[in-house]
Motif scaffolding. Structure first.
Motif, mmCIF file in Angstrom:
data_model
loop_
_atom_site.group_PDB
_atom_site.id
_atom_site.type_symbol
_atom_site.label_atom_id
_atom_site.label_comp_id
_atom_site.label_asym_id
_atom_site.label_seq_id
_atom_site.Cartn_x
_atom_site.Cartn_y
_atom_site.Cartn_z
ATOM 1 N N ILE A 202 0.830 -1.203 0.000
ATOM 2 C CA ILE A 202 0.000 0.000 0.000
ATOM 3 C C ILE A 202 0.859 1.246 0.000
ATOM 4 O O ILE A 202 0.631 2.209 -0.740
ATOM 5 C CB ILE A 202 -0.946 -0.022 1.222
ATOM 6 N N LYS A 203 1.920 1.205 0.795
ATOM 7 C CA LYS A 203 2.807 2.355 0.863
ATOM 8 C C LYS A 203 3.418 2.630 -0.512
ATOM 9 O O LYS A 203 3.502 3.777 -0.946
ATOM 10 C CB LYS A 203 3.905 2.086 1.880
ATOM 11 N N PHE B 52 2.169 1.812 -3.338
ATOM 12 C CA PHE B 52 1.132 2.300 -4.243
ATOM 13 C C PHE B 52 1.002 3.819 -4.124
ATOM 14 O O PHE B 52 1.030 4.549 -5.103
ATOM 15 C CB PHE B 52 -0.199 1.624 -3.923
ATOM 16 N N PHE B 53 0.895 4.282 -2.872
ATOM 17 C CA PHE B 53 0.751 5.723 -2.666
ATOM 18 C C PHE B 53 2.003 6.460 -3.103
ATOM 19 O O PHE B 53 1.946 7.540 -3.678
ATOM 20 C CB PHE B 53 0.437 6.029 -1.202
ATOM 21 N N GLY B 54 3.143 5.844 -2.783
ATOM 22 C CA GLY B 54 4.403 6.484 -3.139
ATOM 23 C C GLY B 54 4.523 6.680 -4.636
ATOM 24 O O GLY B 54 4.935 7.731 -5.109
ATOM 25 N N ASN C 84 2.156 6.998 -6.692
ATOM 26 C CA ASN C 84 1.253 8.077 -7.085
ATOM 27 C C ASN C 84 1.859 9.441 -6.822
ATOM 28 O O ASN C 84 1.644 10.378 -7.572
ATOM 29 C CB ASN C 84 -0.071 7.973 -6.326
ATOM 30 N N ALA C 85 2.605 9.505 -5.707
ATOM 31 C CA ALA C 85 3.206 10.794 -5.373
ATOM 32 C C ALA C 85 4.239 11.190 -6.413
ATOM 33 O O ALA C 85 4.472 12.369 -6.651
ATOM 34 C CB ALA C 85 3.845 10.727 -3.990
ATOM 35 N N LEU C 86 4.832 10.180 -7.034
ATOM 36 C CA LEU C 86 5.830 10.474 -8.061
ATOM 37 C C LEU C 86 5.194 11.098 -9.307
ATOM 38 O O LEU C 86 5.887 11.640 -10.153
ATOM 39 C CB LEU C 86 6.563 9.206 -8.467
ATOM 40 N N LEU C 87 3.876 10.993 -9.375
ATOM 41 C CA LEU C 87 3.167 11.423 -10.572
ATOM 42 C C LEU C 87 3.504 12.855 -10.975
ATOM 43 O O LEU C 87 3.689 13.143 -12.153
ATOM 44 C CB LEU C 87 1.668 11.302 -10.336
ATOM 45 N N ALA C 88 3.609 13.729 -9.966
ATOM 46 C CA ALA C 88 3.887 15.133 -10.293
ATOM 47 C C ALA C 88 5.196 15.233 -11.060
ATOM 48 O O ALA C 88 5.292 15.964 -12.054
ATOM 49 C CB ALA C 88 3.946 15.959 -9.014
ATOM 50 N N ILE C 89 6.198 14.490 -10.591
ATOM 51 C CA ILE C 89 7.491 14.523 -11.282
ATOM 52 C C ILE C 89 7.338 13.934 -12.668
ATOM 53 O O ILE C 89 7.852 14.482 -13.655
ATOM 54 C CB ILE C 89 8.536 13.721 -10.485
ATOM 55 N N VAL D 95 4.707 13.735 -14.564
ATOM 56 C CA VAL D 95 3.980 14.610 -15.484
ATOM 57 C C VAL D 95 4.890 15.723 -15.999
ATOM 58 O O VAL D 95 4.936 16.011 -17.193
ATOM 59 C CB VAL D 95 2.729 15.208 -14.799
#
Lengths: 345, 520, 265
Positions: free
Chosen positions: B18-19, B21-23, B25-30, B32
């Motif tokens: 789970i961690k 998974f969220f992590g 997602n957090a990379l998404l900004a970079i 994008v």
């Protein structure tokens, strides 16, 4: 000279004079801004209301809300000026058995804006769903899991910079990636992802704030009872953060609904002859272009002339769109105030 | 005890998943941001080789050669225009003085004869050059066809269709041979230009005297300019003689001609230029107008709301300004097209303002109209950030100032504003970023004329129509075929805009970091 | 000094529940605990006292690894053993540890759920859902926490509606609902009025029959009233540990005496 005068009495001096002068200037400057905005609200409100509302039952111009935009025909008939939309003009000609009536035509100036409203609603729904899923997960990581290390700083930097990227650049990006590279063509999907990426920083920041507002005690209390981090987040953090997340995400909705530039080349078409739900296969639904309110406003304000016949459509669309976006932001403001009163921990 | 370790690891695997998974997602900004850079480059980078080819063809096909002659004609046209302007001013002055139109024509007869002779003096040369122009554009079109064929072949090869690729006819062009007749026309050009020069020289020998004395200096100015024009002739001729069709075009010209090129001309029969300078100037000019209006107002409003307003006003003004920021830009643009442009033009028609040069303005959609509207959009950004900055100044500063007997405004200007200056500056920078990246308002209201405004005209240069970087992308991308140089040029403009926005953002953050007041 | 401390106090005939062995602890570069050696016997109340910032709360949070949540916190050297297992060992799941080592916080932190849900939260996250079991646990825990009579009619109202003292006892009930072996209390009465405090103190006295309790307190009277053993900390070091009445009446160290007689701190 009386020596026993009150030493604290009010004195007139240049400082005082300058003070009141400057205060006045500042006040005037502030109210000038408010006035300028009021000009926009009032003009569009006044002129748009004439299109949107009617003086008799049902008080709302139903045609405007239930039809597609079409070409307006203006012609003289038995000495009177008649205005008609495309379909009606044809029916009229058939009914009167006339081959052709000389008429002035104005594109997009008749009919209604139903497909634009539907298109905007679809765009907002889809892109906000994507943005919320991605943004909230991202915020959970940032506020709950991460420790301060270089990658986290990099992520925060990226979020901050992403927020400053001009919307037209998102449009170009969406066009290159989704429309071109993924070959989704000009479609709802391409528009959804483009808008979702654009609004991502707003969602992440507001979700993170909402998560941070949940007291640390809730987490510690749960962890001290042997809950895992995910159990803690799921049962004891997220439920209390969700109202806050949703409230501030409404701001994101206003932004998604209001932007034109990102959908110019990714999702929007000027005219479509079908409604979005009239698709052959259900998969086609996602890969069809849509009409959208902001794009329609752009088209009617730049591609057709300004006159008494086109004005109705222009102001009417602008009014509906402005009212929609303003209602959304008003909702956001009210919800936020209510939330602030409700949450006391 | 069965198990000595009573706190065994379990379940950690799910939690780890789970961690992660969220992590991720957090990379998404970079991701994008990286994707934006990558894809703008992917579509845009090819621009430079194509532009280089474009510039090389300009030389090979002889457009540059004939261009030198065409410049000569254009300079003459400009002189001619100033002459006509002079005529108009004189006749206006005469009419104002109470002369009838017939009298005016009579008074200006000698001047008119001079002007007509000046105008027609170029005709022969123009005839020669227009023939040459047709000839070189023909060569250019051939080169263009050849390139298209090569492009198609390359495309077919990447698709793996060898046979079809070989079947695409690629004509060979012998540029030297093609250009030979044009170069052979040089003596003819020399002869005609000599005649042309002689005509002007004789004209300038007996200039007519003007019926209105006050315009005499202007006319003398014209004569001086005309003489200066004549002195450029030998230089032009020398350039033409020295011109080398096969002189190499250095690769960096592809970049410099984009970044510093002063012309953005597309779909022209002559030569397409992709110089971003007019667009950049337009963008910056509109943004500067917007900020000059928005900064004082935004900061005023922030000071007013945080320090001077009554609680009721505060309660009302803050959400109201938030509301302004929610107005969709396309609606603001529509307001500009429908109302503001016309109102501004009416305003400049006031007698009271007629002393300003260039008033009344002719275009209702111009840089100033767009700037005004953008100012309204920038005010909320500047307001809310500046208000935050002022509010974050520690209370102790303020109280210390009041305790020393300072008035409210003294406190504001001597304590609060200096202490929150970095915040205000970064607010202004972010406002600038927002304004320069705004599309719809400038697309609708800036007038969309691709030219660097003439800044010599003082105030009225603010009222010239301009085109902007955001506007050009929005306007043209939908109409150009994928993969053409024009398409790629638009992506380069987007890339430039992207980096500009990142720089402004970075600068704003740097200002905040660098000058943050330390509390405590 | 090490040797005197290692000799277990007379009462501690039962095996020590918690053993702390040469523990060093850091927040980033700042060392918060220096070479702590301490044994806490089962079914006794051990009080940790000392002036603010002396490291007593830090030590308490080491015992159920709540310090793991502070990014910069780390163990430098030494061990903490609970029933013989090194809780910082490689195979220890802090989640499992915390199920057995409950904690009550300085500021009462009931969740914004009903009283009932608050109490069974620990069971819910362990996946126990059988209603009758849960009802039983709620009643037992609330009775043990001496709260049952006050709240039995409003179990399904929000826990936030209770008074401060009740909230703290609710947190204690929540902690004991999962049947831990050890309960850590971090200044549980610092935010309570004297009446609520005395109720909690009575509760602690009752609870030690069932649990090993470690309590951090600022209040020396409280330590005197409800603890069996007391450890005095100063500037991150353990100065002295002994039976409570011994430490309060006849401290071995000068610093201890100064502190308990109120000369500093």
């Amino acid at each position: 000279m009386q020596t026993q005068a009150n030493p604290f009495q009010h004195r007139q001096s240049t400082v005082r004079f300058l003070e009141s002068l400057a205060s006045g200037t500042i006040r005037v400057g502030t109210y000038l801004v408010l006035l300028a905005a009021a000009c926009i609200f009032l003009t569009i409100g006044y002129k748009g209301a004439q299109t949107v509302f009617t003086p008799h039952w049902p008080f709302v111009n139903t045609e405007f809300f239930t039809e597609k935009p079409s070409t307006l025909y203006v012609f003289e008939w038995e000495g009177k000026k008649v205005e008609m939309s495309d379909d009606r003009f044809r029916a009229f000609k058939a009914a009167h058995k006339v081959e052709d009536i000389p008429a002035e035509t104005y594109a997009h100036s008749a009919g209604g804006i139903l497909p634009c409203i539907v298109g905007t609603a679809l765009l907002v729904l889809g892109s906000m769903t994507i943005a919320l899923v991605l943004g909230v997960s991202s915020a959970i990581y940032l506020s709950e899991y991460s420790r301060d290390w270089w990658l986290l700083r990099l992520i925060r930097l990226a979020i901050m910079n992403l927020a400053g990227v001009p919307s037209i650049v998102f449009g170009l990006f969406g066009f290159a990636l989704f429309v071109g590279y993924f070959k989704w063509n000009v479609s709802l999907m391409a528009g959804w992802f483009t808008l979702a990426f654009m609004v991502l920083p707003v969602v992440i920041t507001s979700a993170e704030e909402a998560l941070k507002a949940v007291p640390q005690g809730f987490r510690e209390g749960s962890l001290a009872l042997g809950a895992t981090q995910w159990q803690t987040i799921r049962t004891n953090v997220l439920p209390y953060a969700i109202p806050g997340i949703l409230t501030s995400s409404i701001l994101g909705i206003a932004r998604v609904a209001g932007e034109t530039a990102p959908i110019l080349f990714t999702a929007a078409y000027v005219v479509l002859d079908r409604y979005p739900w009239q698709v052959a296969k259900w998969t086609d639904f996602f890969f069809q272009p849509v009409q959208a309110l902001p794009y329609h406003i752009y088209v009617v304000s730049s591609k057709i002339p300004q006159n008494e016949y086109t004005e109705r459509m222009q102001y009417g669309t602008a009014f509906v769109f402005l009212a929609l976006v303003m209602l959304i932001s008003l909702g956001s403001v009210i919800l936020r105030i209510r939330l602030r009163h409700k949450l006391k921990w | 005890m069965k198990n000595p370790n009573r706190f065994d690891r379990k379940r950690l695997r799910i939690d780890h998943f789970i961690k992660w998974f969220f992590g991720s997602n957090a990379l998404l900004a970079i991701i994008v941001l990286a994707l934006i850079t990558l894809f703008l480059f992917r579509e845009g980078a090819e621009f430079f080789p194509q532009n280089l080819q474009n510039l090389r063809n300009y030389r090979l096909a002889g457009l540059e050669y004939v261009g030198l002659m065409r410049d000569q004609i254009e300079a003459h046209t400009a002189l001619n225009r100033s002459l006509q302007d002079l005529r108009l001013r004189q006749s206006n002055a005469l009419l104002k003085a109470g002369k009838t139109p017939e009298q005016v024509t009579a008074a200006l007869a000698r001047f008119d004869a001079f002007a007509a002779a000046f105008d027609s003096s170029v005709d022969e040369l123009r005839g020669v050059i227009s023939e040459l122009t047709d000839a070189v554009t023909e060569i250019k079109d051939k080169a263009k066809l050849r390139e298209d064929a090569l492009q198609q072949r390359k495309f077919l090869l990447t698709e793996g269709k060898r046979a079809e690729a070989d079947a695409v006819p690629v004509a060979k062009i012998d540029f030297a041979a093609q250009l030979a007749p044009i170069k052979a026309a040089f003596p003819l050009y020399q002869k005609t230009s000599l005649v042309f020069r002689g005509k002007i020289e004789t004209l300038l020998l007996q200039p007519p005297s003007l019926p209105v004395r006050e315009f005499q200096p202007r006319f003398e100015q014209f004569q001086k300019a005309a003489r200066a024009y004549l002195t450029t002739f030998p230089a032009t001729e020398r350039k033409l003689a020295e011109w080398n069709q096969f002189a190499p075009v250095p690769w960096h010209r592809a970049i410099t001609s984009f970044l510093f090129g002063t012309e953005w001309i597309t779909n022209s029969f002559w030569q397409d230029w992709y110089g971003v300078l007019p667009l950049l100037t337009g963008s910056v000019m509109v943004a500067v107008i917007a900020l000059v209006l928005a900064v004082p107002m935004g900061v005023c409003a922030a000071i007013y709301v945080s320090e001077l307003a009554s609680p009721v006003e505060k309660q009302l003004i803050k959400p109201y300004i938030e509301f302004i920021s929610a107005i969709p830009s396309v609606v603001i643009g529509f307001f500009g097209v429908a109302i503001l442009g016309e109102k501004l033009r009416e305003l400049t028609q006031w007698q009271a303002l007629s002393w300003i040069s260039g008033f009344p303005i002719s275009e209702r959609l111009n840089a100033f109209t767009a700037g005004c509207l953008l100012a309204l959009m920038a005010v909320p950004t500047i307001f809310s950030l500046a208000e935050d900055a002022i509010n974050s100044v520690p209370r102790a500063f303020k109280e210390a100032s009041y305790a020393l007997g300072a008035t409210r405004l003294q406190t504001v200007f001597r304590v609060l504003v200096p202490a929150s200056l970095s915040g205000i500056v970064s607010a202004v920078l972010l406002g600038f970023g927002r304004v320069i990246g705004e599309t719809m308002v400038v697309l609708l209201c800036a007038g969309n004329r691709i030219a660097i405004p003439d800044f010599t005209q003082g105030v009225s240069s603010l009222f010239q129509p301009v085109h902007t970087m955001t506007g050009i992308v929005a306007q043209e991308l939908g109409e150009v075929p994928n993969g053409t140089i024009h398409y790629r040029a638009l992506f380069m403009v987007g890339l430039l805009l992207f980096f500009l926005a990142l720089c402004i953002n970075w600068l704003a953050q740097a200002v905040v970091r660098r000058y943050k007041i330390s509390i405590g | 000094m090490d040797e005197t401390l290692k000799t277990a106090p007379p009462e501690a005939v039962a095996p020590a529940s918690i053993e702390i062995d040469h523990l060093d602890f850091f927040y980033g570069d700042h060392q918060a605990l220096f070479d702590i050696n301490l044994a806490m016997p089962a079914h006794k109340v051990t009080a940790l006292i000392g002036p603010s910032g002396c490291g007593k709360s830090t030590l308490l949070r080491c015992l159920n690894r709540m310090n793991d949540l502070v990014p910069v916190a780390r163990i430098g050297h030494g061990q903490v053993r609970i029933h013989g297992t090194d809780i910082y060992g490689p195979n220890v799941d802090p989640i499992e540890l915390r199920k057995r080592v409950g904690m009550v916080f300085q500021k009462s932190n009931p969740f914004p759920k009903s009283i009932y849900e608050n109490v069974i939260y620990g069971l819910r996250i362990q996946g126990r859902t059988k209603r009758s079991d849960l009802d039983e646990v709620v009643e037992r825990s609330l009775r043990q926490a001496a709260l049952w009579d006050e709240v039995k009619d409003r179990l399904h109202e929000s826990g936030l509606g209770l008074s401060g003292g009740q909230q703290q006892r609710l947190c204690i009930a929540r902690a004991i609902a999962v049947e831990p072996e050890i309960i850590l209390m971090d200044e549980p009465c610092s935010a309570l009025d004297p009446i609520a405090t005395s109720k909690v103190e009575e509760l602690i006295f009752e609870l030690k029959k069932l649990y090993t309790i470690v309590i951090v307190t600022h209040n020396m009277q409280q330590a005197g009233r409800c603890s069996d053993l007391t450890a005095f900390f100063y500037l991150g070091k353990l100065i002295e540990m002994d039976r409570t009445e011994k430490l309060f009446t006849n401290p071995a160290e000068k610093q201890t005496e100064d502190y308990i007689t109120g000369r500093f701190g």
